[in-house]
Design an enzyme around this catalytic site. Structure first.
Site, PDB file in Angstrom:
ATOM      1  N   ASP A  55       6.969  -7.599  12.572  1.00 47.28           N
ATOM      2  CA  ASP A  55       6.018  -8.314  11.710  1.00 47.28           C
ATOM      3  C   ASP A  55       6.708  -9.522  11.064  1.00 47.28           C
ATOM      4  O   ASP A  55       6.906  -9.569   9.849  1.00 47.28           O
ATOM      5  CB  ASP A  55       5.490  -7.361  10.632  1.00 47.28           C
ATOM      6  CG  ASP A  55       4.293  -7.933   9.884  1.00 47.28           C
ATOM      7  OD1 ASP A  55       3.659  -8.868  10.405  1.00 47.28           O
ATOM      8  OD2 ASP A  55       3.993  -7.440   8.777  1.00 47.28           O
ATOM      9  N   SER A 107       0.808  -1.214   0.000  1.00 47.20           N
ATOM     10  CA  SER A 107       0.000   0.000   0.000  1.00 47.20           C
ATOM     11  C   SER A 107       0.845   1.269   0.000  1.00 47.20           C
ATOM     12  O   SER A 107       0.404   2.306  -0.487  1.00 47.20           O
ATOM     13  CB  SER A 107      -0.930   0.008   1.215  1.00 47.20           C
ATOM     14  OG  SER A 107      -0.190  -0.148   2.402  1.00 47.20           O
ATOM     15  N   GLN A 123       6.435  -0.145  -3.658  1.00 43.62           N
ATOM     16  CA  GLN A 123       6.655  -1.416  -4.342  1.00 43.62           C
ATOM     17  C   GLN A 123       8.144  -1.614  -4.591  1.00 43.62           C
ATOM     18  O   GLN A 123       8.922  -0.662  -4.638  1.00 43.62           O
ATOM     19  CB  GLN A 123       5.866  -1.489  -5.643  1.00 43.62           C
ATOM     20  CG  GLN A 123       6.190  -0.477  -6.700  1.00 43.62           C
ATOM     21  CD  GLN A 123       5.181  -0.532  -7.849  1.00 43.62           C
ATOM     22  OE1 GLN A 123       3.969  -0.553  -7.650  1.00 43.62           O
ATOM     23  NE2 GLN A 123       5.686  -0.549  -9.085  1.00 43.62           N
TER      24      GLN A 123
END
Length: 553
Positions: free
Chosen positions: A283, A130, A133
């Site tokens: 994460d 989001s 890239q």
């Protein structure tokens, strides 16, 4: 005026996205729409259905709300379990940006044509998200790199969304008790800070380097190197690492990798980050962990990093010990020490729920207990009792949950509750070793001296306040006993410190007086000063012991 118009337009888009997905009653409860707008919505939706609709609405609203939903999914102390479960499914993958726009951003940031900066730059992205890239490229030196480029105009959109969320949080805190209880504005401020860090790729680069230093002497863990000459706030260039994703079991088995060794390396390396260093990957999902030849583990993407200060690290050890010993009172005391429990918390009800949680695992051996499940259930208890868990602990809980999911597939026999125990014991030793106790005691003594020097001014200020009739007391009866006990401990320690200080001054006077007069320190055939020195030393050690002991409670 233009900004206000843009904000109004975006706010309407947000409201319409929620309405389209059947969440009008949710907006009604927040006071954002009238009752008439929600009368056609079904009233029998369960939590999972509400979560699915909320996930779809956030997905439609774009990057800011996707990130908000992902963070909310980790806050099991704030979000009902079924809604959190649905929010975990939020996808961070979006349609790729046309290469012409990527070229323009990269060339503006790096101040030159791509052909001059790189010998090769692939147009097809390796991954899309989001915020940015990733494209594969080759430097003129021949090094293979991965270049992350931020999406165009992403910052103005996020800034607008964050401003709207901040206004909304203020609105809700003024009108609802739950928003005030959970300090919604503070949470949005924390979310904004985290998102701004993600928008600055230099922060991610520094995170990467900091974690890389943790594994400088461990060749079995690889962190990509940042190429700072080709990195800016919107472009991040790092070593390109190719390997097998940690959840691709078929490829790992075909390549002859040892899944048990890999699982243990991932677990130990994450525990090293969390409990030894205090800075860890926030994460660690399978896409961010690659396996290289010889069972080497590589971590990618350091946009989200968790941090634990020394105090939180030290408190993690008693948490594990109390869980193992099923010590409910110890857990509640630990929550009080960590400042999780508010004045509104019903301690009796909290102890009852903690007892129920402990009894659930009473006849279950440690090798059958899931550390991730325990975190989820503890967060659910926190949710029921309106206990606000700090962001650091929420990130830690999310990391452990994600990590356990990865490890359970690689090696189902590895139990994290059992494996974390040696780290807990090591932390306990660090906390209770004599050197640490002396260091803490010295800090306490220095603090006490400062307190004593300020005491006359503080007493004068309190006396003035009482005389003016402006002294107000707000005492929670449920915690009065605890506060009185702490006050009693503090006053006793303060009195003991004053006595010790007086004795030391007296002994110093006797030493100096004896030296000047040239006389011995014998009184009635008894060595007064020597005995006093021994008594002083014993009292000093006694004081250090109790100060150190109080730091453990």
């Amino acid at each position: 005026m233009k900004m206000k118009i843009r904000h109004t337009k975006r706010f309407k888009e947000i409201i319409h996205a929620f309405l389209r997905n059947g969440l009008s009653r949710f907006l009604l409860r927040l006071g954002l729409i009238s009752r008439n707008a929600s009368k056609h919505e079904p009233t029998d939706m369960n939590m999972q259905e509400i979560g699915a609709k909320l996930r779809q609405a956030l997905q439609e609203l774009g990057p800011t709300f996707i990130k908000l939903g992902q963070i909310a999914s980790s806050r099991r102390d704030l979000v009902p379990p079924m809604i959190a479960f649905e929010l975990e499914k939020l996808l961070d993958h979006v349609t790729p940006v046309p290469f012409e726009q990527i070229r323009e951003i990269a060339e503006t940031e790096l101040e030159g044509p791509l052909e001059k900066i790189f010998s090769e730059f692939t147009e097809e992205p390796l991954a899309t998200a989001s915020i940015g890239q990733v494209h594969a490229a080759t430097l003129h030196s021949g090094e293979q790199v991965a270049v992350k480029v931020q999406r165009p105009d992403i910052r103005p959109t996020m800034e607008m969304d964050l401003a709207i969320l901040s206004d909304l949080a203020s609105f809700l805190e003024e009108r609802t008790d739950w928003a005030k209880t959970y300090r919604l504005r503070e949470m949005i401020v924390e979310f904004s800070r985290s998102l701004h860090n993600e928008l600055d790729y230099r922060v991610e680069g520094r995170n990467c380097e900091r974690i890389a230093k943790q594994f400088e002497k461990q060749p079995t863990v690889v962190i990509p190197r940042v190429h700072w000459n080709f990195t800016t706030g919107k472009v991040l260039t790092m070593d390109k690492i190719e390997g097998i994703k940690a959840n691709d079991l078929e490829k790992l088995d075909e390549g002859g990798y040892d899944r048990k060794i890999i699982a243990r390396k991932i677990f130990d390396s994450m525990l090293h980050q969390i409990l030894d260093e205090g800075v860890f990957h926030g994460d660690p999902h399978p896409g961010n962990i690659l396996i290289l030849p010889e069972n080497v583990v590589a971590y990618l993407d350091f946009g989200m990093v968790g941090r634990l200060d020394n105090k939180l690290k030290e408190q993690f050890a008693p948490f594990i010990i109390h869980m193992r010993n099923r010590n409910t009172e110890g857990m509640v005391e630990l929550f009080l020490e960590m400042g999780f429990i508010s004045e509104e918390t019903d301690l009796r009800a909290l102890r009852r729920d903690m007892d129920d949680l402990q009894n659930k695992y009473y006849d279950v051996s440690l090798d059958e207990v899931s550390l991730g499940t325990i975190f989820i259930e503890l967060f659910q208890v926190a949710y029921r009792h309106q206990i606000l868990i700090p962001t650091e602990i929420a990130v830690l809980g999310k990391s452990i949950l994600t990590l356990e999911g990865v490890i359970s597939k690689l090696d189902p026999s590895l139990n994290m509750m059992m494996a974390v125990e040696p780290f807990g014991k090591k932390l306990m030793w660090k906390r209770y070793n004599p050197k640490k106790i002396i260091e803490n005691s010295w800090v306490e003594i220095v603090g006490s001296v400062g307190f004593l020097s300020r005491l006359p001014r503080e007493l004068k200020a309190i006396t003035t306040t009482i005389r003016k009739g402006k002294l107000h007391l707000d005492v929670n009866a449920q915690q009065l006993k605890m506060y009185l006990g702490k006050l009693d401990q503090t006053s006793n320690r303060l009195s003991f410190s004053i006595i010790l200080l007086s004795l030391s001054i007296l002994l110093a006077g006797l030493f100096i007086g004896s030296a000047i007069a040239g006389r011995t320190s014998i009184l009635w055939q008894f060595p007064v000063i020597e005995a006093g020195f021994i008594l002083f030393l014993l009292m000093f050690l006694f004081l250090i012991y109790f100060i150190g002991r109080s730091g453990r409670k």
